[in-house]
Design a protein around this motif. Structure first.
Motif, PDB file in Angstrom:
ATOM      1  N   ASP A  11       0.976  -0.945   0.077  1.00  0.00           N
ATOM      2  CA  ASP A  11       0.256   0.419   0.397  1.00  0.00           C
ATOM      3  C   ASP A  11       0.754   1.064  -0.378  1.00  0.00           C
ATOM      4  N   LEU A  15      -1.735   2.749   4.646  1.00  0.00           N
ATOM      5  CA  LEU A  15      -2.628   2.212   5.292  1.00  0.00           C
ATOM      6  C   LEU A  15      -1.770   0.385   5.249  1.00  0.00           C
ATOM      7  N   LEU A  18      -1.954  -6.351   4.587  1.00  0.00           N
ATOM      8  CA  LEU A  18      -2.541  -7.151   5.016  1.00  0.00           C
ATOM      9  C   LEU A  18      -2.607  -8.224   5.986  1.00  0.00           C
ATOM     10  N   ARG A  22      -6.713 -12.920   6.361  1.00  0.00           N
ATOM     11  CA  ARG A  22      -7.356 -12.210   5.268  1.00  0.00           C
ATOM     12  C   ARG A  22      -8.519 -13.120   4.375  1.00  0.00           C
ATOM     13  N   GLY A  91     -14.615  -8.471  -1.766  1.00  0.00           N
ATOM     14  CA  GLY A  91     -13.999  -7.384  -1.074  1.00  0.00           C
ATOM     15  C   GLY A  91     -12.078  -7.759  -0.783  1.00  0.00           C
ATOM     16  N   ALA A 158      -7.463  -4.862  -1.007  1.00  0.00           N
ATOM     17  CA  ALA A 158      -8.754  -5.174  -0.174  1.00  0.00           C
ATOM     18  C   ALA A 158      -9.399  -3.561  -1.223  1.00  0.00           C
ATOM     19  N   ALA A 160     -12.139  -3.586  -0.113  1.00  0.00           N
ATOM     20  CA  ALA A 160     -13.825  -3.009   0.848  1.00  0.00           C
ATOM     21  C   ALA A 160     -12.812  -3.309   1.870  1.00  0.00           C
ATOM     22  N   GLU A 161     -13.403  -2.485   3.397  1.00  0.00           N
ATOM     23  CA  GLU A 161     -12.796  -2.187   4.288  1.00  0.00           C
ATOM     24  C   GLU A 161     -12.628  -2.646   4.939  1.00  0.00           C
ATOM     25  N   PRO A 162     -11.152  -3.429   5.589  1.00  0.00           N
ATOM     26  CA  PRO A 162      -9.470  -2.394   5.848  1.00  0.00           C
ATOM     27  C   PRO A 162      -9.119  -2.462   4.436  1.00  0.00           C
ATOM     28  N   HIS A 163      -8.979  -1.300   3.614  1.00  0.00           N
ATOM     29  CA  HIS A 163      -8.085  -1.013   3.122  1.00  0.00           C
ATOM     30  C   HIS A 163      -6.838  -0.952   2.828  1.00  0.00           C
TER      31      HIS A 163
END
Length: 172
Positions: A11, A15, A18, A22, A91, A158, A160-163
């Motif tokens: 990112d 951010l 991830l 997930r 997402g 991602a 969708a949140e969290p991006h």
């Protein structure tokens, strides 16, 4: 459990990275019941790329997919098992990289066929592969080969949140 040995945050907006959990959890809960299309990318013997949609599922912490033995995908994998598998999960856009290994042991075939049946594809084990009343028209005649992806890298973005965006490397 197949956990990454390294995570790289891709990112560029600050951010956080991830977590692999997930992606893994989405694969486990969305396959085979969600209407997902996976695309397997392989390499032809002359070096040109090839991609084709497949029905893939996540079973016991591994990705599996099926291919007719005479398909371009199966012939490419026989010559060079390196491949990528991409999917848009709810997402999260995900690309998995590694090597596909042909699976013919009866216990794994039985286990994976049971999960395919849970998702609505009535696969049965026969002659070291799968048969069913229906399959993709391009697959050719049964039995169809089962492949397991030996994961070496995954990239997730991602939507969708969290991006965020991350790359996960797996040692082999």
């Amino acid at each position: 459990m197949n956990e990454p040995t390294k995570t790289k945050n891709l990112d560029r907006n600050g951010l956080p990275a991830l977590p692999w959990s997930r992606a893994r959890d989405l694969l486990a809960t969305q396959t085979p019941k969600e209407n997902l299309t996976f695309f397997v990318g392989t390499v032809r013997p002359d070096g040109r790329p090839h991609a084709a949609g497949v029905g893939a599922i996540w079973v016991d912490d591994a990705l599996y997919f099926v291919s007719g033995p005479g398909t371009r995908r199966a012939r490419n994998l026989a010559a060079n098992p390196a491949c990528s598998v991409s999917v848009r999960l709810n997402g999260l856009d995900l690309t998995l990289e590694g090597e596909a290994e042909h699976v013919a042991d009866p216990a794994t075939l039985d286990r994976v066929a049971a999960v395919y049946r849970e998702g609505g594809w009535p696969a049965t084990v026969e002659s070291g592969g799968f048969t069913a009343p229906f399959m993709a028209p391009s697959a050719g005649p049964a039995p169809w080969f089962l492949y397991r992806l030996r994961l070496t890298r995954a990239i997730g973005v991602a939507g969708a949140e969290p991006h965020g965006a991350s790359r996960w490397d797996f040692s082999r």
